[in-house]
Design an enzyme around this catalytic site. Structure first.
Site, PDB file in Angstrom:
ATOM      1  N   TYR A 143       0.855  -1.187   0.000  1.00  0.00           N
ATOM      2  CA  TYR A 143       0.000   0.000   0.000  1.00  0.00           C
ATOM      3  C   TYR A 143       0.884   1.227   0.000  1.00  0.00           C
ATOM      4  O   TYR A 143       1.827   1.319   0.792  1.00  0.00           O
ATOM      5  CB  TYR A 143      -0.902  -0.001   1.234  1.00  0.00           C
ATOM      6  CG  TYR A 143      -1.793   1.215   1.349  1.00  0.00           C
ATOM      7  CD1 TYR A 143      -2.823   1.434   0.429  1.00  0.00           C
ATOM      8  CD2 TYR A 143      -1.623   2.150   2.367  1.00  0.00           C
ATOM      9  CE1 TYR A 143      -3.649   2.539   0.529  1.00  0.00           C
ATOM     10  CE2 TYR A 143      -2.448   3.261   2.483  1.00  0.00           C
ATOM     11  CZ  TYR A 143      -3.465   3.455   1.561  1.00  0.00           C
ATOM     12  OH  TYR A 143      -4.280   4.554   1.672  1.00  0.00           O
ATOM     13  N   ASP A 237       9.380   2.605  -0.152  1.00  0.00           N
ATOM     14  CA  ASP A 237       8.350   3.302   0.598  1.00  0.00           C
ATOM     15  C   ASP A 237       8.523   2.916   2.072  1.00  0.00           C
ATOM     16  O   ASP A 237       8.134   1.837   2.500  1.00  0.00           O
ATOM     17  CB  ASP A 237       6.961   2.910   0.083  1.00  0.00           C
ATOM     18  CG  ASP A 237       5.852   3.639   0.836  1.00  0.00           C
ATOM     19  OD1 ASP A 237       6.169   4.386   1.782  1.00  0.00           O
ATOM     20  OD2 ASP A 237       4.680   3.460   0.471  1.00  0.00           O
ATOM     21  N   LYS A 265       4.316   8.848   8.856  1.00  0.00           N
ATOM     22  CA  LYS A 265       4.089   8.277  10.183  1.00  0.00           C
ATOM     23  C   LYS A 265       5.082   8.766  11.252  1.00  0.00           C
ATOM     24  O   LYS A 265       4.905   9.868  11.757  1.00  0.00           O
ATOM     25  CB  LYS A 265       4.001   6.756  10.074  1.00  0.00           C
ATOM     26  CG  LYS A 265       2.807   6.386   9.149  1.00  0.00           C
ATOM     27  CD  LYS A 265       2.370   4.955   9.150  1.00  0.00           C
ATOM     28  CE  LYS A 265       1.049   4.804   8.418  1.00  0.00           C
ATOM     29  NZ  LYS A 265       1.072   4.167   7.122  1.00  0.00           N
TER      30      LYS A 265
HETATM   31  C1  LIG Z   1       0.443   4.608   5.727  1.00  0.00           C
HETATM   32  C2  LIG Z   1       1.193   4.359   4.478  1.00  0.00           C
HETATM   33  C3  LIG Z   1       1.095   5.207   3.358  1.00  0.00           C
HETATM   34  C4  LIG Z   1       0.088   6.310   3.271  1.00  0.00           C
HETATM   35  O1  LIG Z   1       0.281   7.303   4.215  1.00  0.00           O
HETATM   36  P1  LIG Z   1      -0.931   8.287   4.585  1.00  0.00           P
HETATM   37  O2  LIG Z   1      -0.316   9.258   5.526  1.00  0.00           O
HETATM   38  O3  LIG Z   1      -1.987   7.428   5.179  1.00  0.00           O
HETATM   39  O4  LIG Z   1      -1.377   8.923   3.327  1.00  0.00           O
HETATM   40  C5  LIG Z   1       1.935   4.982   2.288  1.00  0.00           C
HETATM   41  N1  LIG Z   1       2.822   3.966   2.296  1.00  0.00           N
HETATM   42  C6  LIG Z   1       2.923   3.127   3.338  1.00  0.00           C
HETATM   43  C7  LIG Z   1       3.942   2.034   3.300  1.00  0.00           C
HETATM   44  C8  LIG Z   1       2.117   3.276   4.452  1.00  0.00           C
HETATM   45  O5  LIG Z   1       2.203   2.407   5.469  1.00  0.00           O
END
Ligand SMILES: *Cc1c(COP(=O)(O)O)cnc(C)c1O
Length: 430
Positions: A143, A237, A265
């Site tokens: 994701y 990511d 995060k």
């Molecule tokens: C949470 C997450 C996102 C998206 O971040 P948001 O702040 O919710 O838009 C993208 N990549 C990874 C790996 C994530 O865990």
């Protein structure tokens, strides 16, 4: 025990779709009503009915120091008093940027945005702009936020609802997204045989959005090799794994370097922050230095920067924190595994630093399809029962769990004892 939350949820549903601002919060995959949160404190969440929970979600990762950490709180309040936003440069942005880039050999510059979604979306645009190519490779179950071209077989929220993609995303936009199975080298090679227009591979090097499923070293090495060979860029990511899997995230425990890193995060410590970073050559393509456009009214927001900066300073000053978090994560999952085995329940467990995951299945899943074979009903029952006993786990088997510094060994021991009782019930019912 959820009387007020049930009422609150009904009211929310009248004015907010599904009662929530992010789908996974609705508890759809485990049933029941999501507890409405009144406040957090350390490792605990308190809901509006007065129930307390040991929180293994930590706002889905950001709160590595738990709720209401005194130092972070102080830094935020001090900054709030000087104004919430200026739309002009501040020293805090440079300071947080310095803190982050100084940790990595492969990145020189970073740009802040307001979410992980923006970070990955911008990283993709950068990769396409720099390489002058259009296709991107992404993996099933990874994701990367909800931007159009990345909303193809995304994990967690999407997976929970079983939608492979989303209405509202034109096929024209996703036709450039090549989808491969995670940890499947031959499929990845095939992508590069079929397209000579690949701008980048984007990957969660430690996937946390289909439960916790780390990529194998060989697979990541192949990603690196294929990118080098075909002039594509490799994007790690690390929105979730950054400052979570280790001080330097997944990059810190792997021998493979990406070209672009995305963060979110933990770097915001609970405030809305994302970021993407790369070498100065790559970043020089970004406006206003270069031609690739990317912007944000609230990007680098001072209050968010202050929260992230304080959090990162604390982490860097005390890297032993990761040993402690990691030990606790291992203690938790080993304990869960032990009581599961004792009760004749198949459970697969895994950790990476302060991240942990567990699956109700016979064999450790290596990709999204295998995660899909787990016993979801059993997970739902386990989740509901643990919640009733004061343990707040992510409400989907497609999500990772997190240990914060405020979680004690005692809390973990109690959690395992409770899990023992709950699993006894599982054996007889689900
Ligand atoms: C949470 C997450 C996102 C998206 O971040 P948001 O702040 O919710 O838009 C993208 N990549 C990874 C790996 C994530 O865990």
């Amino acid at each position: 025990m959820f009387k007020k939350s049930i009422k609150a949820y009904k009211e929310a549903c009248e004015v907010i779709p599904g009662g929530v601002d992010s789908p996974v919060r609705a508890f759809k995959s485990v049933g029941g009503t999501p507890p409405f949160i009144k406040k957090g404190e350390g490792a605990y969440l308190f809901d509006i009915d007065g129930n307390a929970y040991v929180d293994f979600v930590q706002s889905w990762g950001p709160l590595i120091f738990g709720h209401c950490d005194k130092d972070i709180e102080k830094a935020v309040i001090k900054t709030v008093k000087k104004g919430l936003s200026f739309g002009a440069p501040t020293l805090l942005e440079t300071e947080l940027a310095q803190e982050i880039v100084s940790m990595y050999k492969n990145i020189d510059k970073i740009r802040f945005v307001s979410s992980g979604t923006e970070a990955t979306m911008s990283a993709i645009r950068l990769a396409r702009g720099v390489t002058n190519k259009n296709d991107i490779v992404k993996f099933e179950g990874c994701y990367h936020g909800h931007s159009d071209s990345l909303l193809v077989q995304a994990g967690s929220g999407m997976a929970t609802f079983g939608s492979p993609s989303s209405p509202g995303v034109p096929a024209d936009l996703t036709k450039h997204t090549l989808l491969c199975e995670y940890n499947n080298i031959s499929q990845l090679e095939k992508c590069f045989e079929e397209s000579s227009d690949i701008a980048c591979i984007i990957i969660e090097p430690i996937a946390g959005n289909m439960g916790l499923v780390p990529a194998t070293n060989e697979f990541l090495e192949k990603c690196r090799e294929l990118c080098n060979k075909h002039g594509a860029l490799l994007i790690f990511d690390e929105v979730m794994s950054g400052f979570r899997a280790s001080l330097k995230g997944a990059s810190g425990i792997l021998n493979i370097q990406a070209d672009i890193l995305t963060f979110g995060k933990v770097i915001g410590a609970g405030m809305p922050v994302g970021a993407f970073a790369a070498s100065k050559e790559i970043m020089s393509h970004l406006s206003p230095e270069g031609k690739i456009y990317q912007a944000g009214t609230l990007s680098g927001n001072p209050v968010a920067m202050a929260a992230g900066l304080e959090s990162l300073k604390k982490l860097k000053a005390n890297p032993k924190i990761y040993e402690d978090l990691s030990k606790k994560a291992i203690k938790l999952v080993n304990g869960l595994k032990e009581v599961a085995t004792k009760n004749g329940i198949a459970l697969q467990v895994n950790t990476r630093g302060s991240m942990f995951g567990f699956f109700f299945c016979e064999e450790e899943p290596k990709n999204f399809k295998e995660v899909g074979k787990c016993n979801f009903e059993r997970f739902a029952t386990f989740h509901r029962e643990m919640l009733k006993h004061g343990f707040y786990f992510a409400c989907s088997q497609y999500e990772a769990g997190f240990i914060c510094t405020k979680i004690t060994n005692k809390m973990i021991e109690n959690c395992i004892k409770t899990a023992d009782k709950v699993m006894k019930g599982l054996k007889n019912n689900a």
